[in-house]
Design an enzyme around this catalytic site. Structure first.
Site, PDB file in Angstrom:
ATOM      1  N   ALA A 236       5.103  40.827   2.719  1.00 20.30           N
ATOM      2  CA  ALA A 236       5.821  40.389   3.533  1.00 20.30           C
ATOM      3  C   ALA A 236       5.085  40.796   5.095  1.00 20.30           C
ATOM      4  CB  ALA A 236       7.098  40.689   3.721  1.00 20.30           C
ATOM      5  N   HIS A 237       6.072  40.526   6.341  1.00 20.19           N
ATOM      6  CA  HIS A 237       5.283  40.529   7.615  1.00 20.19           C
ATOM      7  C   HIS A 237       5.234  42.022   7.826  1.00 20.19           C
ATOM      8  CE1 HIS A 237       9.376  39.923   9.417  1.00 20.19           C
ATOM      9  NE2 HIS A 237       9.492  40.950   8.652  1.00 20.19           N
TER      10      HIS A 237
END
Length: 344
Positions: A236-237
Protein backbone atom coordinates in the site's frame (compact mmCIF):
# COMPACT_ATOMS: atom_id res chain seq x y z
CA UNK A 1 27.34 -28.12 -20.89
CA UNK A 2 30.06 -27.82 -18.26
CA UNK A 3 32.73 -30.11 -16.90
CA UNK A 4 32.77 -30.42 -13.13
CA UNK A 5 36.20 -28.85 -12.90
CA UNK A 6 34.91 -25.88 -14.95
CA UNK A 7 32.07 -25.36 -12.48
CA UNK A 8 34.45 -25.49 -9.51
CA UNK A 9 36.81 -23.05 -11.24
CA UNK A 10 33.95 -20.60 -11.68
CA UNK A 11 32.00 -21.08 -8.46
CA UNK A 12 34.40 -22.60 -5.94
CA UNK A 13 33.76 -25.69 -3.85
CA UNK A 14 35.75 -28.87 -3.55
CA UNK A 15 35.67 -31.46 -6.33
CA UNK A 16 35.68 -35.16 -5.52
CA UNK A 17 35.83 -37.83 -8.24
CA UNK A 18 36.19 -37.57 -12.01
CA UNK A 19 36.78 -33.92 -12.86
CA UNK A 20 36.08 -34.53 -16.56
CA UNK A 21 32.45 -35.52 -16.03
CA UNK A 22 30.25 -33.28 -18.17
CA UNK A 23 26.81 -32.16 -16.97
CA UNK A 24 24.14 -30.50 -19.09
CA UNK A 25 21.61 -29.38 -16.49
CA UNK A 26 20.67 -29.45 -12.80
CA UNK A 27 17.87 -31.72 -11.64
CA UNK A 28 16.29 -33.18 -8.51
CA UNK A 29 17.55 -36.47 -7.14
CA UNK A 30 14.38 -38.23 -8.32
CA UNK A 31 14.36 -36.83 -11.85
CA UNK A 32 18.09 -36.72 -12.59
CA UNK A 33 19.59 -39.02 -15.20
CA UNK A 34 22.82 -39.44 -17.08
CA UNK A 35 24.46 -36.07 -17.64
CA UNK A 36 22.52 -34.35 -14.84
CA UNK A 37 23.86 -32.61 -11.74
CA UNK A 38 21.67 -33.13 -8.67
CA UNK A 39 21.93 -31.61 -5.20
CA UNK A 40 21.20 -32.55 -1.59
CA UNK A 41 20.06 -29.43 0.26
CA UNK A 42 18.31 -31.20 3.14
CA UNK A 43 19.28 -34.34 5.01
CA UNK A 44 15.72 -35.66 4.84
CA UNK A 45 16.36 -36.46 1.17
CA UNK A 46 19.40 -38.61 1.83
CA UNK A 47 17.37 -41.78 1.32
CA UNK A 48 16.92 -40.77 -2.34
CA UNK A 49 20.62 -40.24 -2.95
CA UNK A 50 21.59 -43.87 -3.44
CA UNK A 51 18.86 -44.51 -6.00
CA UNK A 52 19.47 -41.34 -7.99
CA UNK A 53 20.81 -41.72 -11.55
CA UNK A 54 22.56 -38.31 -11.48
CA UNK A 55 26.05 -38.21 -12.94
CA UNK A 56 27.21 -35.99 -10.08
CA UNK A 57 25.78 -34.33 -6.98
CA UNK A 58 26.29 -31.17 -4.95
CA UNK A 59 26.59 -32.03 -1.24
CA UNK A 60 27.55 -30.56 2.10
CA UNK A 61 30.74 -31.78 3.82
CA UNK A 62 28.86 -34.01 6.26
CA UNK A 63 27.08 -35.78 3.40
CA UNK A 64 30.22 -36.46 1.41
CA UNK A 65 30.92 -39.87 3.05
CA UNK A 66 27.51 -41.07 1.87
CA UNK A 67 28.11 -40.35 -1.81
CA UNK A 68 29.86 -43.74 -2.27
CA UNK A 69 32.31 -42.87 -5.03
CA UNK A 70 29.93 -40.78 -7.14
CA UNK A 71 31.54 -37.57 -8.47
CA UNK A 72 30.48 -34.64 -6.31
CA UNK A 73 31.04 -30.99 -5.53
CA UNK A 74 31.36 -30.34 -1.81
CA UNK A 75 30.21 -26.95 -0.55
CA UNK A 76 28.94 -25.44 2.66
CA UNK A 77 25.58 -24.43 1.13
CA UNK A 78 24.45 -26.89 -1.58
CA UNK A 79 21.21 -25.03 -2.29
CA UNK A 80 23.00 -21.74 -2.92
CA UNK A 81 25.56 -23.53 -5.08
CA UNK A 82 22.71 -25.14 -7.06
CA UNK A 83 21.20 -21.70 -7.65
CA UNK A 84 24.46 -20.39 -9.07
CA UNK A 85 24.93 -23.43 -11.29
CA UNK A 86 21.34 -23.06 -12.53
CA UNK A 87 22.13 -19.47 -13.51
CA UNK A 88 25.02 -20.72 -15.65
CA UNK A 89 22.74 -23.17 -17.45
CA UNK A 90 19.92 -20.64 -17.79
CA UNK A 91 21.42 -17.16 -18.23
CA UNK A 92 19.11 -14.17 -18.15
CA UNK A 93 17.84 -13.10 -21.57
CA UNK A 94 19.70 -10.24 -23.20
CA UNK A 95 17.99 -7.42 -25.00
CA UNK A 96 17.44 -7.76 -28.73
CA UNK A 97 17.83 -4.09 -29.63
CA UNK A 98 15.04 -2.40 -31.46
CA UNK A 99 11.54 -0.97 -31.24
CA UNK A 100 8.76 -3.19 -32.58
CA UNK A 101 6.66 -1.51 -35.30
CA UNK A 102 3.52 -2.01 -33.20
CA UNK A 103 4.99 -0.19 -30.16
CA UNK A 104 4.06 3.43 -29.40
CA UNK A 105 7.17 5.24 -28.19
CA UNK A 106 7.19 8.98 -27.58
CA UNK A 107 10.46 9.33 -25.64
CA UNK A 108 13.93 8.68 -27.01
CA UNK A 109 15.46 5.38 -25.90
CA UNK A 110 19.00 4.00 -26.26
CA UNK A 111 19.73 1.82 -29.27
CA UNK A 112 20.45 -1.16 -26.98
CA UNK A 113 16.88 -1.26 -25.61
CA UNK A 114 14.32 -3.87 -26.71
CA UNK A 115 10.69 -2.74 -26.87
CA UNK A 116 8.08 -5.36 -27.68
CA UNK A 117 4.86 -5.17 -29.69
CA UNK A 118 2.01 -3.19 -28.20
CA UNK A 119 4.20 -1.48 -25.62
CA UNK A 120 3.57 2.20 -24.98
CA UNK A 121 6.12 4.63 -23.63
CA UNK A 122 4.93 8.10 -22.72
CA UNK A 123 6.79 11.39 -22.85
CA UNK A 124 9.77 12.37 -20.67
CA UNK A 125 10.67 8.72 -19.94
CA UNK A 126 14.34 7.90 -19.33
CA UNK A 127 15.40 4.30 -19.97
CA UNK A 128 18.90 2.94 -19.37
CA UNK A 129 20.99 0.73 -21.61
CA UNK A 130 20.04 -2.92 -22.27
CA UNK A 131 16.53 -2.62 -20.84
CA UNK A 132 13.83 -5.03 -22.07
CA UNK A 133 10.26 -3.74 -22.25
CA UNK A 134 7.95 -6.68 -22.96
CA UNK A 135 4.89 -6.79 -25.17
CA UNK A 136 1.95 -4.74 -23.96
CA UNK A 137 3.81 -2.87 -21.22
CA UNK A 138 2.85 0.69 -20.38
CA UNK A 139 5.48 3.15 -19.14
CA UNK A 140 3.93 6.39 -17.92
CA UNK A 141 5.09 9.95 -18.21
CA UNK A 142 8.33 10.82 -16.45
CA UNK A 143 9.26 7.26 -15.45
CA UNK A 144 12.94 6.39 -14.92
CA UNK A 145 14.19 2.83 -15.53
CA UNK A 146 17.79 1.81 -14.81
CA UNK A 147 20.22 -0.17 -16.93
CA UNK A 148 19.59 -3.86 -17.50
CA UNK A 149 16.09 -3.99 -16.03
CA UNK A 150 13.68 -6.47 -17.63
CA UNK A 151 9.92 -5.95 -17.82
CA UNK A 152 7.88 -9.03 -18.74
CA UNK A 153 4.80 -8.55 -20.94
CA UNK A 154 1.93 -6.44 -19.58
CA UNK A 155 3.78 -4.61 -16.83
CA UNK A 156 2.40 -1.17 -15.97
CA UNK A 157 4.59 1.54 -14.46
CA UNK A 158 2.59 4.68 -13.78
CA UNK A 159 3.79 8.25 -14.16
CA UNK A 160 6.76 9.54 -12.19
CA UNK A 161 7.90 6.22 -10.71
CA UNK A 162 11.53 5.13 -10.55
CA UNK A 163 12.87 1.62 -11.12
CA UNK A 164 16.55 0.89 -10.50
CA UNK A 165 19.12 -1.18 -12.36
CA UNK A 166 19.01 -4.95 -13.00
CA UNK A 167 15.45 -5.35 -11.78
CA UNK A 168 12.97 -7.98 -12.95
CA UNK A 169 9.26 -7.18 -13.00
CA UNK A 170 6.91 -9.98 -14.00
CA UNK A 171 3.70 -9.91 -16.00
CA UNK A 172 0.67 -8.13 -14.65
CA UNK A 173 2.55 -6.14 -12.03
CA UNK A 174 1.28 -2.59 -11.52
CA UNK A 175 3.70 -0.06 -10.12
CA UNK A 176 2.36 3.30 -9.03
CA UNK A 177 -1.41 2.95 -9.02
CA UNK A 178 -3.23 5.28 -6.63
CA UNK A 179 -3.08 4.35 -2.98
CA UNK A 180 -6.32 3.75 -1.09
CA UNK A 181 -6.74 7.25 0.32
CA UNK A 182 -10.15 8.73 1.14
CA UNK A 183 -11.60 11.11 3.72
CA UNK A 184 -15.12 10.39 4.97
CA UNK A 185 -17.86 12.97 5.02
CA UNK A 186 -20.40 13.20 7.83
CA UNK A 187 -23.07 11.83 5.53
CA UNK A 188 -21.01 8.71 4.85
CA UNK A 189 -19.61 9.70 1.45
CA UNK A 190 -15.94 9.46 0.54
CA UNK A 191 -13.68 12.23 -0.76
CA UNK A 192 -10.68 10.98 -2.75
CA UNK A 193 -7.27 12.21 -1.60
CA UNK A 194 -4.99 12.75 -4.62
CA UNK A 195 -2.00 10.42 -4.47
CA UNK A 196 0.90 12.61 -5.50
CA UNK A 197 3.88 10.57 -4.27
CA UNK A 198 5.84 8.05 -6.33
CA UNK A 199 7.06 4.49 -6.12
CA UNK A 200 10.86 4.33 -5.89
CA UNK A 201 12.38 0.89 -6.48
CA UNK A 202 16.06 0.21 -5.87
CA UNK A 203 18.54 -1.94 -7.78
CA UNK A 204 18.39 -5.75 -8.15
CA UNK A 205 14.74 -5.94 -7.12
CA UNK A 206 12.42 -8.70 -8.39
CA UNK A 207 8.65 -8.20 -8.36
CA UNK A 208 6.31 -11.12 -9.03
CA UNK A 209 3.36 -11.47 -11.36
CA UNK A 210 0.22 -9.47 -10.54
CA UNK A 211 1.85 -7.76 -7.58
CA UNK A 212 0.74 -4.18 -6.96
CA UNK A 213 2.76 -1.40 -5.36
CA UNK A 214 0.78 1.78 -4.73
CA UNK A 215 2.25 5.24 -5.08
CA UNK A 216 2.60 7.39 -2.00
CA UNK A 217 -0.07 9.83 -0.92
CA UNK A 218 2.45 12.61 -0.27
CA UNK A 219 5.77 10.86 0.42
CA UNK A 220 7.08 8.01 -1.74
CA UNK A 221 6.54 4.29 -1.44
CA UNK A 222 10.07 2.83 -1.34
CA UNK A 223 11.37 -0.67 -2.11
CA UNK A 224 15.03 -1.07 -1.13
CA UNK A 225 17.91 -2.62 -3.07
CA UNK A 226 17.87 -6.39 -3.44
CA UNK A 227 14.27 -6.94 -2.31
CA UNK A 228 12.43 -9.98 -3.68
CA UNK A 229 8.63 -9.83 -3.89
CA UNK A 230 6.59 -12.87 -4.89
CA UNK A 231 3.35 -12.98 -6.90
CA UNK A 232 0.04 -11.44 -5.81
CA UNK A 233 1.41 -9.11 -3.14
CA UNK A 234 -0.25 -5.82 -2.21
CA UNK A 235 2.04 -3.02 -1.03
CA UNK A 236 0.00 0.00 0.00
CA UNK A 237 0.88 3.68 -0.18
CA UNK A 238 3.81 5.12 1.77
CA UNK A 239 5.18 1.69 2.72
CA UNK A 240 8.96 1.51 3.01
CA UNK A 241 10.77 -1.83 2.70
CA UNK A 242 14.45 -2.18 3.62
CA UNK A 243 17.12 -3.75 1.45
CA UNK A 244 17.24 -7.51 0.77
CA UNK A 245 13.86 -8.21 2.36
CA UNK A 246 11.94 -11.11 0.81
CA UNK A 247 8.13 -11.34 0.82
CA UNK A 248 6.23 -14.47 -0.23
CA UNK A 249 2.98 -14.62 -2.20
CA UNK A 250 -0.39 -13.18 -1.16
CA UNK A 251 1.03 -10.93 1.56
CA UNK A 252 -0.76 -7.65 2.19
CA UNK A 253 1.07 -4.67 3.69
CA UNK A 254 -1.18 -1.77 4.71
CA UNK A 255 -0.27 1.87 4.30
CA UNK A 256 2.56 3.76 5.98
CA UNK A 257 4.20 0.65 7.42
CA UNK A 258 7.99 0.42 7.53
CA UNK A 259 9.67 -2.99 7.14
CA UNK A 260 13.37 -3.25 7.90
CA UNK A 261 16.26 -4.79 6.01
CA UNK A 262 16.83 -8.53 5.51
CA UNK A 263 13.36 -9.50 6.73
CA UNK A 264 11.46 -12.53 5.49
CA UNK A 265 7.65 -12.40 5.36
CA UNK A 266 5.85 -15.73 4.85
CA UNK A 267 2.98 -16.29 2.45
CA UNK A 268 -0.47 -14.87 3.24
CA UNK A 269 0.84 -12.85 6.16
CA UNK A 270 -0.95 -9.58 6.80
CA UNK A 271 0.64 -6.41 8.19
CA UNK A 272 -1.67 -3.63 9.31
CA UNK A 273 -0.89 0.02 8.69
CA UNK A 274 1.39 2.52 10.43
CA UNK A 275 3.60 -0.16 12.03
CA UNK A 276 7.35 -0.46 12.18
CA UNK A 277 9.19 -3.78 11.80
CA UNK A 278 12.88 -3.74 12.62
CA UNK A 279 15.69 -5.39 10.63
CA UNK A 280 16.18 -9.18 10.51
CA UNK A 281 12.64 -10.22 11.40
CA UNK A 282 11.02 -13.43 10.12
CA UNK A 283 7.21 -13.45 10.01
CA UNK A 284 5.73 -16.93 9.61
CA UNK A 285 3.18 -17.72 6.92
CA UNK A 286 -0.40 -16.75 7.70
CA UNK A 287 0.56 -14.43 10.55
CA UNK A 288 -1.33 -11.22 11.22
CA UNK A 289 1.07 -8.53 12.44
CA UNK A 290 -1.03 -6.10 14.44
CA UNK A 291 1.66 -4.24 16.38
CA UNK A 292 5.19 -3.03 15.73
CA UNK A 293 8.12 -5.42 16.08
CA UNK A 294 11.22 -3.92 17.69
CA UNK A 295 13.47 -6.97 18.18
CA UNK A 296 14.89 -9.31 15.50
CA UNK A 297 13.60 -12.88 15.58
CA UNK A 298 10.88 -15.20 14.33
CA UNK A 299 7.25 -14.19 14.93
CA UNK A 300 4.20 -16.43 14.48
CA UNK A 301 0.51 -15.78 15.13
CA UNK A 302 -1.35 -18.52 13.31
CA UNK A 303 -2.95 -21.83 14.23
CA UNK A 304 -1.66 -25.11 12.77
CA UNK A 305 -4.11 -27.17 10.76
CA UNK A 306 -6.10 -29.83 12.63
CA UNK A 307 -9.17 -32.00 12.00
CA UNK A 308 -12.37 -29.94 11.88
CA UNK A 309 -14.06 -31.75 14.78
CA UNK A 310 -11.00 -31.18 16.95
CA UNK A 311 -10.92 -27.51 16.01
CA UNK A 312 -14.61 -27.16 16.95
CA UNK A 313 -13.97 -28.68 20.39
CA UNK A 314 -10.96 -26.46 21.01
CA UNK A 315 -12.80 -23.36 19.87
CA UNK A 316 -15.70 -24.20 22.19
CA UNK A 317 -13.24 -24.17 25.09
CA UNK A 318 -11.73 -20.93 23.82
CA UNK A 319 -15.13 -19.22 23.91
CA UNK A 320 -15.34 -19.93 27.64
CA UNK A 321 -11.72 -18.98 28.36
CA UNK A 322 -12.63 -15.61 29.89
CA UNK A 323 -15.08 -17.21 32.33
CA UNK A 324 -12.49 -19.86 33.22
CA UNK A 325 -9.89 -17.20 33.98
CA UNK A 326 -12.39 -15.46 36.25
CA UNK A 327 -13.06 -18.69 38.16
CA UNK A 328 -9.32 -19.32 38.63
CA UNK A 329 -8.78 -15.82 39.93
CA UNK A 330 -11.69 -16.21 42.31
CA UNK A 331 -10.21 -19.40 43.71
CA UNK A 332 -6.80 -17.78 44.08
CA UNK A 333 -8.33 -14.89 46.01
CA UNK A 334 -10.13 -17.08 48.52
CA UNK A 335 -8.64 -16.86 51.99
CA UNK A 336 -7.94 -20.16 53.69
CA UNK A 337 -7.75 -20.12 57.50
CA UNK A 338 -4.95 -21.72 59.53
CA UNK A 339 -7.27 -24.46 60.82
CA UNK A 340 -8.21 -25.39 57.27
CA UNK A 341 -4.56 -25.71 56.29
CA UNK A 342 -3.83 -27.99 59.27
CA UNK A 343 -6.99 -30.03 59.88
CA UNK A 344 -5.26 -32.43 62.26
Amino acid sequence: MFRLDELVARLGGELSGDAAITVRRVATLDQAGDGDLAFVANRKYLSRLQGSAASAVIVAPDVRPLVEGRPCIVTGDPYLYFARVAQLFHPAPVARPGIHPLAAVVSRVPASVEIGPGASIDEDVVIGEDVIVGAGCHIGRGVRIGRGTRLAPRVTIQHGCIVGEDCIIHSGAVIGADGFGFAREKGGGWVKIPQVGRVVIGNDVEIGANTTIDRGALDDTVIGDGCKLDNLIQIAHNVRIGERTAIAGCVGVAGSTTIGARCMIGGQAGIIGHLSICDDVVVSAGTLVSKSITRPGVYTASLPVQPHAEWIRNFAHLRHLDALVGRVRSLENQQVGPDDRNPG
